[in-house]
Each structure stands twice: as structure tokens, then as C-alpha cells.
Design an enzyme around this catalytic site. Sequence first.
Site, PDB file in Angstrom:
ATOM      1  CG  HIS A 156       3.129  -1.515   9.101  1.00 34.23           C
ATOM      2  ND1 HIS A 156       2.683  -1.241   7.829  1.00 34.23           N
ATOM      3  CD2 HIS A 156       2.455  -0.670   9.915  1.00 34.23           C
ATOM      4  CE1 HIS A 156       1.788  -0.274   7.878  1.00 34.23           C
ATOM      5  NE2 HIS A 156       1.619   0.081   9.144  1.00 34.23           N
ATOM      6  CG  HIS A 201      -0.127   1.377  13.868  1.00 33.49           C
ATOM      7  ND1 HIS A 201       0.065   2.668  13.432  1.00 33.49           N
ATOM      8  CD2 HIS A 201      -0.177   0.609  12.745  1.00 33.49           C
ATOM      9  CE1 HIS A 201       0.117   2.682  12.099  1.00 33.49           C
ATOM     10  NE2 HIS A 201      -0.028   1.447  11.662  1.00 33.49           N
ATOM     11  CG  PHE A 202       3.168  -2.220  19.874  1.00 28.60           C
ATOM     12  CD1 PHE A 202       2.274  -2.955  19.107  1.00 28.60           C
ATOM     13  CD2 PHE A 202       4.305  -2.875  20.345  1.00 28.60           C
ATOM     14  CE1 PHE A 202       2.500  -4.300  18.817  1.00 28.60           C
ATOM     15  CE2 PHE A 202       4.546  -4.220  20.068  1.00 28.60           C
ATOM     16  CZ  PHE A 202       3.647  -4.931  19.297  1.00 28.60           C
ATOM     17  CG  ASN A 210      -0.423   6.188  13.466  1.00 23.44           C
ATOM     18  OD1 ASN A 210       0.427   5.394  13.869  1.00 23.44           O
ATOM     19  ND2 ASN A 210      -1.576   5.792  13.007  1.00 23.44           N
ATOM     20  CG  HIS A 234      -0.898   5.078   4.562  1.00 18.11           C
ATOM     21  ND1 HIS A 234      -1.483   4.288   5.525  1.00 18.11           N
ATOM     22  CD2 HIS A 234      -1.888   5.403   3.699  1.00 18.11           C
ATOM     23  CE1 HIS A 234      -2.772   4.141   5.242  1.00 18.11           C
ATOM     24  NE2 HIS A 234      -3.045   4.817   4.154  1.00 18.11           N
ATOM     25  CG  ASP A 271      -1.191  -1.645   9.089  1.00 10.10           C
ATOM     26  OD1 ASP A 271      -0.908  -0.941  10.074  1.00 10.10           O
ATOM     27  OD2 ASP A 271      -1.827  -1.217   8.114  1.00 10.10           O
ATOM     28  N   GLY A 329      -8.418   0.168  11.067  1.00 12.18           N
ATOM     29  CA  GLY A 329      -7.298  -0.620  11.577  1.00 12.18           C
ATOM     30  C   GLY A 329      -7.772  -1.859  12.297  1.00 12.18           C
TER      31      GLY A 329
HETATM   32  O1  DOR Z   1      -6.098   1.081   9.108  1.00 12.89           O
HETATM   33  C1  DOR Z   1      -5.138   1.716   9.537  1.00 12.89           C
HETATM   34  N1  DOR Z   1      -4.949   1.877  10.851  1.00 12.89           N
HETATM   35  N2  DOR Z   1      -4.276   2.253   8.678  1.00 12.89           N
HETATM   36  C2  DOR Z   1      -3.353   3.126   9.077  1.00 12.89           C
HETATM   37  O2  DOR Z   1      -2.671   3.675   8.250  1.00 12.89           O
HETATM   38  C3  DOR Z   1      -3.209   3.482  10.491  1.00 12.89           C
HETATM   39  C4  DOR Z   1      -3.750   2.438  11.338  1.00 12.89           C
HETATM   40  C5  DOR Z   1      -3.946   2.868  12.774  1.00 12.89           C
HETATM   41  O3  DOR Z   1      -3.031   3.449  13.336  1.00 12.89           O
HETATM   42  O4  DOR Z   1      -5.007   2.606  13.342  1.00 12.89           O
HETATM   43 ZN    ZN Z   2      -0.092   1.042   9.628  1.00 14.60          ZN
END
Ligand code: DOR
Ligand code: ZN
Length: 404
Positions: free
Chosen positions: A41, A43-44, A75, A166, A293, A312
Site C-alpha cells: 500500500h 501512493h507514489f 488516486n 478503503h 500507506d 496522509g
Molecule cells: O490519508 C490518506 N492519504 N488516506 C488515503 O486514503 C489516501 C492517502 C493519500 O493519497 O494521500
Molecule cells: Zn492509502
Amino acid sequence: MIFQNIATVAGEKIDLHIDDGNNAIVAASHLLALPARLDPHVHFRTPGLEHKENWTTGAQAAINGGCTMVFDMPNTLPPTITEETLIAKKVLIDSQLTDANIPLRYRLFIGADKQHLDQLAKVKHQVIGIKVFMGCSTGNLVIDDDESLHAVFEIAAKEKMIVAVHAEDEALMCARKPYFQDENNYACHSEIRNVEVATRAVEKAIQLAKHYGAKLYVLHVSTMEEIALIKTAKTEGVNVYAETTPHHLFFNTDAYLALGGKAVVNPPLRESIHQPALWQAIKEGVIDTIGSDHAPHTLMEKNKKYGECPSGMPGIEFVLPLLFTALKQGKISLEKIVDLTAKRAREIFDITETNEDWVLVDPHLTAKVEKTASKCGWSPYMGLKLTGWPQYTVMRGKVYALKN
Ligand code: DOR
Ligand code: ZN
């Protein structure tokens, strides 16, 4: 390279030969060899949000954290919701990894989007699974109507694709917002997105997985109530798996005081009472994996007042030192660390390609978190004294000496 007299998880001492064309012998009796971490998990941020992170910086952060495979979330900008955006994203990633000279192993999630449900089956061999945002988070991907949600689970079951959710209930959190939103108090985030927001969504996802016979992966489990639901579902034979995060294990709502906007994350930090329940769920095998995450945002973004500050936090580099610190404190066993960080994710996501990737950890080395390779340049763990640091990462036969 030969790491002489290195300890294995099984408690043996071996000479670990890495076929990298280098004859050097490293005295390694103080080190422990673990299978490299798989982070299911991250987010790059490629494409479109590369002022926060890209795959050149992200890959370096991964290697620093002993991680050689990541599953990246959809996303982005544009979101990864079609075959076309998926292919374009891969081209960019490969080019950024070439720039970094780090051939990180990766898989991508396709995002479920109401207008593009037809794409899911189409890309089934090109993705690791379907990501469903049941509630809005960063970006505007969301499936908040029952009809689309049913459709996703039906497709997933038919195509044998895993659904990663999620799990936050969009309607409930929208209803709570006007009562709790306070631009001068970041802690209101945990009130808006309270425990019930999570449990309602987890309950619904489990029901759908059961109904359609789909495989369900619940992302970032953070409460004892979710754990109870997942435990029951597992007992009933539902095909459900659970992930937790380092920030939910190591932080609670007290962190808003010191971290302010940096502590804002979805799902939010919880009251401290949930933390022992997470450790217990790891012990019992109710929680299967740990996903960082890793969700970097710039400091400028995170310093904005509540309502404008994005959710995030980055985390990929410090999962192992955090877990080894917990090992020292008797909260977790070495075997569980391997399950959480490598073994279970490979099983759940059917990663069949074998690898000889390793992370070599000095379990006794104590050091403060002082720097990060993430492009965002900060970490919520900055200043924490942790014991048990990766010293080398081995990926595809290459040894990366780390300067932690
Ligand atoms: O805190 C979060 N940040 N939760 C998420 O579901 C997405 C993530 C993000 O992409 O910044
Ligand atoms: Zn996430």
C-alpha cells in the site's frame, strides 16, 4: 558479496552469498537476514502529483526501508481507472525507475470508478487488484452508491480479482462533518471520521464479499470494532484479509498535539485503546499485513489549517525500525514481523514469482529518525529513537548498502 555468519529468522548462522560479481566478504554476525519487505500500500504520486513524490525518490525510500516490491494506489492525477491511464502510468514509472537506477518491483491497483466499471475485467491481468474508496479521501475517487458497489464485487468475484477497500462510509462522514469540523483543531478529524464511519463500511464490504464470493482485502484497519467484524468473518470462512499501518500501531489521537496537520490521515488516528487491540489482532493472525500507506504531501500542504490540509503521511522507510523496536519491547515476534512485512502479502495477492531479495537488519542498532529520501522531505517519526535498522537491501542480485 558474502555476508559471513549472518543470522537467519530460523535462528541459524549462515554465509549469505549474493551473486553480484563482487568478491567482498562482509563480517555480518551482528546482522539478521529477512526476506525483503513487500509494501502492499503506497501512493507514489505518479502521474500528476509529483511535487509530493515520484518513483525515483519513492524507490530510494523503499530501498532504504528494506522494501523491494510495492503495490501502488490509483488516486493519482488523472486517476488510474482505465486501461489507457494504467498503461500511461507504467511508462512513466519505468522511466523514473530507470532514472533512479533502481529496478523496484511493483504492481498497480486499478481504481473502481462508476463511469468506468467496464475497465475492471479488461485490465485483470495487468493489475494486482481493484481499489475501492468507499469514502472520499485524497483525490475524488469514490464508490458511494450501493448499485456500483454491488457491481464491483460481482465483477471481482467473476474475474477472480481481489477487492481492496478503503472502508469509510461516505454518507455518515458527510453527515458528521458540520457538527465536528473545526479549522483550528486538527483533532476534529478523528471525530468526523469516527469508529462508526469505519465499521459501517467494513460491515458492508464483508457482506458483499460473502454474497458474491469475492476476495476482500481491508486496507488500514485501525479500530477494535473492525477487528471484531473481520475476526468473525474469517471464522465464518469469508475470504477476507486485513492490513494495518505503522501510524495506527504507533500513534494515537495524542499525536495531534505534537504533529498538528502532519497527523491528519484517513482513516484517522484513533484513541489509544485501539492500539493494544491491533497488536493482539496481529498476534492472532486477524491482521495479516502491514502496509505503510506511504502518502506523502509537502510540508506546505500539511501546515495548512484543518479543512485545507490534505490527509496522509509518508512511512515506507521506517516500518522495519518501528517493528524491530516493538520486537525489543516484546510486542511482536520475529516470525510475525516476517508474516506482516513479506510472507502474507505474497500469499494473499498470489505473488508467484520467486525472488532472492533480502533486507539485512542490525537488530541492536539504535538511531534517531533524522532524514528521509521521500520527496516530501519530512516524516511523522522524525526525532524518534528506534532500535533495529536495515543496513543492506538486496534486490535482483544487487546489494544496496544503506546509510541510515
Ligand atoms: O490519508 C490518506 N492519504 N488516506 C488515503 O486514503 C489516501 C492517502 C493519500 O493519497 O494521500
Ligand atoms: Zn492509502
